[in-house]
Structure formats: C-alpha cells, structure tokens
Design a protein around this motif. Structure first.
Motif, PDB file in Angstrom:
ATOM      1  N   LYS A  53     -27.553 -13.571  -5.686  1.00 14.06           N
ATOM      2  CA  LYS A  53     -26.150 -13.612  -5.239  1.00 14.06           C
ATOM      3  C   LYS A  53     -25.207 -13.624  -6.437  1.00 14.06           C
ATOM      4  O   LYS A  53     -24.186 -12.925  -6.447  1.00 14.06           O
ATOM      5  CB  LYS A  53     -25.922 -14.850  -4.378  1.00 14.06           C
ATOM      6  CG  LYS A  53     -24.536 -14.912  -3.750  1.00 14.06           C
ATOM      7  CD  LYS A  53     -24.409 -16.118  -2.833  1.00 14.06           C
ATOM      8  CE  LYS A  53     -23.013 -16.163  -2.209  1.00 14.06           C
ATOM      9  NZ  LYS A  53     -22.871 -17.338  -1.296  1.00 14.06           N
ATOM     10  N   LYS A  57     -22.348 -10.792  -7.862  1.00 19.65           N
ATOM     11  CA  LYS A  57     -20.961 -11.090  -8.235  1.00 19.65           C
ATOM     12  C   LYS A  57     -20.665 -10.586  -9.650  1.00 19.65           C
ATOM     13  O   LYS A  57     -19.620  -9.993  -9.899  1.00 19.65           O
ATOM     14  CB  LYS A  57     -20.699 -12.600  -8.160  1.00 19.65           C
ATOM     15  CG  LYS A  57     -20.531 -13.136  -6.757  1.00 19.65           C
ATOM     16  CD  LYS A  57     -20.110 -14.594  -6.803  1.00 19.65           C
ATOM     17  CE  LYS A  57     -19.842 -15.134  -5.412  1.00 19.65           C
ATOM     18  NZ  LYS A  57     -19.401 -16.560  -5.457  1.00 19.65           N
ATOM     19  N   GLU A  60     -20.224  -6.873  -9.656  1.00 17.31           N
ATOM     20  CA  GLU A  60     -18.940  -6.463  -9.085  1.00 17.31           C
ATOM     21  C   GLU A  60     -17.806  -6.668 -10.086  1.00 17.31           C
ATOM     22  O   GLU A  60     -16.941  -5.795 -10.235  1.00 17.31           O
ATOM     23  CB  GLU A  60     -18.669  -7.261  -7.809  1.00 17.31           C
ATOM     24  CG  GLU A  60     -19.600  -6.891  -6.655  1.00 17.31           C
ATOM     25  CD  GLU A  60     -19.440  -7.826  -5.470  1.00 17.31           C
ATOM     26  OE1 GLU A  60     -18.615  -8.769  -5.552  1.00 17.31           O
ATOM     27  OE2 GLU A  60     -20.158  -7.634  -4.452  1.00 17.31           O
ATOM     28  N   TYR A  61     -17.830  -7.805 -10.766  1.00 19.95           N
ATOM     29  CA  TYR A  61     -16.783  -8.064 -11.757  1.00 19.95           C
ATOM     30  C   TYR A  61     -16.895  -7.111 -12.949  1.00 19.95           C
ATOM     31  O   TYR A  61     -15.876  -6.664 -13.497  1.00 19.95           O
ATOM     32  CB  TYR A  61     -16.837  -9.512 -12.228  1.00 19.95           C
ATOM     33  CG  TYR A  61     -16.302 -10.509 -11.218  1.00 19.95           C
ATOM     34  CD1 TYR A  61     -15.017 -10.374 -10.699  1.00 19.95           C
ATOM     35  CD2 TYR A  61     -17.082 -11.584 -10.793  1.00 19.95           C
ATOM     36  CE1 TYR A  61     -14.530 -11.289  -9.767  1.00 19.95           C
ATOM     37  CE2 TYR A  61     -16.581 -12.506  -9.866  1.00 19.95           C
ATOM     38  CZ  TYR A  61     -15.328 -12.350  -9.352  1.00 19.95           C
ATOM     39  OH  TYR A  61     -14.825 -13.244  -8.440  1.00 19.95           O
TER      40      TYR A  61
END
Length: 243
Positions: A53, A57, A60-61
């Motif tokens: 998870k 993230k 994505e960043y």
C-alpha cells in the motif's frame, strides 16, 4: 502511524496545496522531500499488505512529481515561469535557505544582487548569510556582484570596511565580490546565471530583530519573525548570454 509517515503526510499535504496553487517549484521540492520520508518509513514497516500500500502511494507521488518537473521545464523553456510567495507579517519559516536554496546549484557561476539597503551592520550580515548559502550550494560559484546604496558620510567608511572584509573572506574561497554603489537604485532583485530571477519587495532585509541576542530566532532564521513582503520568482532563458 510512524513519526516519519506522519511527517511525510504533512510535507505532502503542502506539496498538494502548492500544486493546486500552481506553485510548481515549491510543490516539487515538497513532493521530493515527502517521497524520501516515505521511502525511509518503508524500511521499518512489516507486513506485505502495508508495504504494498505504501509502495503504491510512493509510486503515485513520484509520477506526479515527474509531471510537475516536466511542467517546470516547459515553462522555463518558454520563458513564462512565474511564482509568487507572500510572506505574512510576523510569520516564520522563511530562511534564505528555504527561499533560495532550490535556485542555487552546480550550474551557478555568478550571482547578482541589487539591493539599495546593504548598508548597516544588520543588512550586511543578511548579505553574509546569503553568501554563505550560495557558497555552500554552488561549488562553481566564481563571483557575487552587489549594487547597493551608500551610507551617510559618517558611516561610509564602516560600510566599505565591512564589505571589504566579506570580499576578503569570499576571496579565500575563490569567489570575487564586486561592489558598486548607486544613489538612484530602487530595485531589489537577485539574478542567478542559471536563469532564475528573484524579486523581493523588501530585498534581503525581511527579518525582524529578536528581543535579544539570546532569543530564539537570533541564529536560526527559520525561527525569525518576518516583515510582510512578496517574493516574485521568474526564469529567463539564455540569461548567461546577457540580460
């Protein structure tokens, strides 16, 4: 939630805020800092589900940071980059490092400072702090050019002497300080030969004095309260070839 994850969340929240405000350079710095904090946090997280998870993230960043990086480069190439920072009265967190470090890099050879008020001891200390940052961040720095106003007859000698001491200190590090005086100068601007132009309403003199030399904020300018001012940042193509 670990301390690093919490810290990353705070930094990335600022990144998204700046992103939405189209303050791309500031946003990119925050994305990069937040991503590094998440990578540090990932090392101490156990459990495949949690790790996957967090990796998602981070990915994505990183994708968003790359998009912003490309956008900044496009604006710079077009000569249309503009960013504005409003510093509120009595606000903190605005050290020269936070304001200017991202524009100072290996490509910098010359920094030009135009500020009519580099005269008093406090104002010359401001210039010294800025020069320290430039020396630290720019390994190929060869020259700092200053245009400023001149003190009254009584204090002219001391102004010159302090600037000569700074010039000597910079010279020991291979950096020349060239000083010119102007009686009509009003602009407050920093120009860097990698293309960045920084205009500051108050010039370098943005900090309020502390209550004493032993008060918080006397040494660390991130903790020093500021006067209200506006910082406008531009990027100009081919600045090395002339203004």
């Amino acid at each position: 939630m670990s301390a690093k994850t919490e810290a990353a969340g705070q930094v990335l929240t600022r990144a998204v805020k700046y992103d939405n405000e189209e303050k791309y350079a500031e946003s990119l710095i925050c994305y990069q800092e937040g991503i590094q904090l998440l990578l540090d946090a990932l090392r101490s997280i156990t459990g495949d589900g949690k790790r996957q998870k967090l990796r998602q993230k981070i990915s994505e960043y990183m994708d968003r940071a790359e998009v912003i990086k490309q956008r900044v480069e496009q604006l710079k190439a077009a000569g249309s980059y503009h960013e504005q920072i409003h510093i509120e009265n009595n606000s903190t967190g605005h050290s020269y490092e936070r304001l200017f470090a991202r524009f100072l890099d290996d490509d910098v050879g010359v920094v030009e400072v135009e500020d009519p008020y580099v005269r008093t001891p406090n104002q010359i200390y401001n210039l010294l702090r800025f020069c320290e940052l430039a020396v630290k961040r720019c390994p190929n720095l060869g020259k700092v050019s200053l245009i400023t106003g001149q003190e009254s007859d009584r204090d002219t000698y001391q102004q010159h002497q302090r600037l000569e001491e700074l010039a000597h200190s910079l010279g020991e590090r291979g950096v020349k300080l060239a000083v010119q005086y102007s009686a009509t100068l009003h602009d407050r601007e920093i120009r860097v030969d990698n293309g960045w132009i920084i205009q500051i309403g108050r010039g370098l003199d943005i900090y309020k004095p502390t209550e004493s030399k032993f008060a918080i904020g006397y040494c660390d300018y991130d903790l020093r309260k500021c006067h209200e001012t506006t910082v406008d940042i531009f990027h100009k193509k081919n600045v090395k070839n002339g203004k």
